[in-house]
Motif scaffolding. Structure first.
Motif, PDB file in Angstrom:
ATOM      1  N   LYS A  43       1.484  -1.373  -0.056  1.00 10.59           N
ATOM      2  CA  LYS A  43       0.138  -0.056  -0.231  1.00 10.59           C
ATOM      3  C   LYS A  43       0.885   1.390   0.315  1.00 10.59           C
ATOM      4  O   LYS A  43       0.559   2.618  -0.709  1.00 10.59           O
ATOM      5  CB  LYS A  43      -0.904   0.128   1.335  1.00 10.59           C
ATOM      6  CG  LYS A  43      -1.943  -1.067   1.016  1.00 10.59           C
ATOM      7  CD  LYS A  43      -3.007  -1.508   2.721  1.00 10.59           C
ATOM      8  CE  LYS A  43      -4.301  -1.779   1.859  1.00 10.59           C
ATOM      9  NZ  LYS A  43      -4.795  -1.748   3.766  1.00 10.59           N
ATOM     10  N   LEU A  44       1.789   1.201   0.459  1.00  9.33           N
ATOM     11  CA  LEU A  44       2.736   2.445   1.053  1.00  9.33           C
ATOM     12  C   LEU A  44       3.697   2.667  -0.136  1.00  9.33           C
ATOM     13  O   LEU A  44       3.561   3.722  -1.238  1.00  9.33           O
ATOM     14  CB  LEU A  44       3.796   1.715   1.819  1.00  9.33           C
ATOM     15  CG  LEU A  44       3.322   2.118   3.191  1.00  9.33           C
ATOM     16  CD1 LEU A  44       4.504   2.363   4.178  1.00  9.33           C
ATOM     17  CD2 LEU A  44       3.209   3.548   3.751  1.00  9.33           C
ATOM     18  N   GLU A  50       2.055   6.819  -6.900  1.00 13.79           N
ATOM     19  CA  GLU A  50       0.679   7.670  -7.053  1.00 13.79           C
ATOM     20  C   GLU A  50       0.960   9.103  -7.041  1.00 13.79           C
ATOM     21  O   GLU A  50       1.383   9.714  -7.494  1.00 13.79           O
ATOM     22  CB  GLU A  50      -0.163   7.096  -6.854  1.00 13.79           C
ATOM     23  CG  GLU A  50      -0.612   5.689  -7.214  1.00 13.79           C
ATOM     24  CD  GLU A  50      -2.071   5.081  -6.137  1.00 13.79           C
ATOM     25  OE1 GLU A  50      -3.006   6.297  -5.633  1.00 13.79           O
ATOM     26  OE2 GLU A  50      -2.795   3.555  -6.935  1.00 13.79           O
ATOM     27  N   LEU A  51       2.213   8.851  -6.084  1.00 12.56           N
ATOM     28  CA  LEU A  51       2.165  10.202  -5.896  1.00 12.56           C
ATOM     29  C   LEU A  51       3.571  11.244  -6.640  1.00 12.56           C
ATOM     30  O   LEU A  51       3.943  12.093  -6.223  1.00 12.56           O
ATOM     31  CB  LEU A  51       2.865  10.554  -4.333  1.00 12.56           C
ATOM     32  CG  LEU A  51       1.669  11.373  -3.532  1.00 12.56           C
ATOM     33  CD1 LEU A  51       2.007  10.725  -1.904  1.00 12.56           C
ATOM     34  CD2 LEU A  51       0.558  12.034  -3.343  1.00 12.56           C
ATOM     35  N   GLY A  52       3.854   9.924  -7.529  1.00 12.85           N
ATOM     36  CA  GLY A  52       4.970  10.679  -8.084  1.00 12.85           C
ATOM     37  C   GLY A  52       6.659  10.816  -7.717  1.00 12.85           C
ATOM     38  O   GLY A  52       7.370  11.033  -8.640  1.00 12.85           O
ATOM     39  N   HIS A  55      10.824   6.924  -8.555  1.00 11.22           N
ATOM     40  CA  HIS A  55      11.906   6.563  -8.137  1.00 11.22           C
ATOM     41  C   HIS A  55      12.487   6.427  -7.369  1.00 11.22           C
ATOM     42  O   HIS A  55      13.777   5.893  -7.064  1.00 11.22           O
ATOM     43  CB  HIS A  55      12.874   8.439  -8.991  1.00 11.22           C
ATOM     44  CG  HIS A  55      12.584   9.638  -7.725  1.00 11.22           C
ATOM     45  ND1 HIS A  55      11.395   9.872  -7.868  1.00 11.22           N
ATOM     46  CD2 HIS A  55      12.920   9.845  -7.118  1.00 11.22           C
ATOM     47  CE1 HIS A  55      11.348  10.875  -7.326  1.00 11.22           C
ATOM     48  NE2 HIS A  55      12.246  10.968  -6.435  1.00 11.22           N
ATOM     49  N   ALA A  56      11.981   6.379  -5.674  1.00 11.15           N
ATOM     50  CA  ALA A  56      12.426   5.983  -4.620  1.00 11.15           C
ATOM     51  C   ALA A  56      11.720   5.293  -3.790  1.00 11.15           C
ATOM     52  O   ALA A  56      11.339   4.701  -2.956  1.00 11.15           O
ATOM     53  CB  ALA A  56      11.829   7.553  -3.841  1.00 11.15           C
ATOM     54  N   VAL A  57      10.811   4.369  -5.190  1.00 11.07           N
ATOM     55  CA  VAL A  57      10.385   3.238  -4.546  1.00 11.07           C
ATOM     56  C   VAL A  57      10.980   1.980  -5.444  1.00 11.07           C
ATOM     57  O   VAL A  57      11.029   1.864  -6.709  1.00 11.07           O
ATOM     58  CB  VAL A  57       9.078   3.124  -5.204  1.00 11.07           C
ATOM     59  CG1 VAL A  57       8.374   2.037  -4.051  1.00 11.07           C
ATOM     60  CG2 VAL A  57       8.535   4.268  -4.915  1.00 11.07           C
ATOM     61  N   PRO A  58      11.261   1.016  -4.591  1.00  9.51           N
ATOM     62  CA  PRO A  58      11.368  -0.625  -5.147  1.00  9.51           C
ATOM     63  C   PRO A  58      11.540  -1.451  -5.898  1.00  9.51           C
ATOM     64  O   PRO A  58       9.705  -1.343  -5.797  1.00  9.51           O
ATOM     65  CB  PRO A  58      12.620  -0.993  -3.981  1.00  9.51           C
ATOM     66  CG  PRO A  58      11.292  -0.944  -2.662  1.00  9.51           C
ATOM     67  CD  PRO A  58      11.726   0.910  -3.095  1.00  9.51           C
ATOM     68  N   PRO A  59      11.365  -1.668  -7.231  1.00  7.77           N
ATOM     69  CA  PRO A  59      10.485  -2.034  -7.830  1.00  7.77           C
ATOM     70  C   PRO A  59       9.987  -3.393  -6.965  1.00  7.77           C
ATOM     71  O   PRO A  59      10.103  -3.195  -6.041  1.00  7.77           O
ATOM     72  CB  PRO A  59      12.013  -2.757  -8.610  1.00  7.77           C
ATOM     73  CG  PRO A  59      13.149  -2.905  -8.947  1.00  7.77           C
ATOM     74  CD  PRO A  59      13.115  -1.694  -7.085  1.00  7.77           C
TER      75      PRO A  59
END
Length: 61
Positions: A43-44, A50-52, A55-59
């Protein structure tokens, strides 16, 4: 925001609802299951994407 002096060699963020300092007393907290933790993490990740912040979220695991 609370900055604690734990010896952690990386940055991480704890997301927890807290309206008073007593809300930060985790001695009463139950241990989450692996399934619950995985669902919360997903969920996080979804919200951050969704907030753009892709680039900071792992695959996706």
């Amino acid at each position: 925001m609370m900055i604690a002096g734990f010896e952690v060699p990386h940055l991480h963020i704890h997301v927890a609802p807290a309206w008073t300092m007593t809300d930060l007393d985790f001695s009463w907290a139950a241990q989450a299951t692996d399934k619950e933790l995985d669902a919360a993490a997903q969920k996080l990740r979804t919200a951050l994407r969704e907030l753009g912040f892709t680039h900071a979220v792992p695959p996706r695991p």
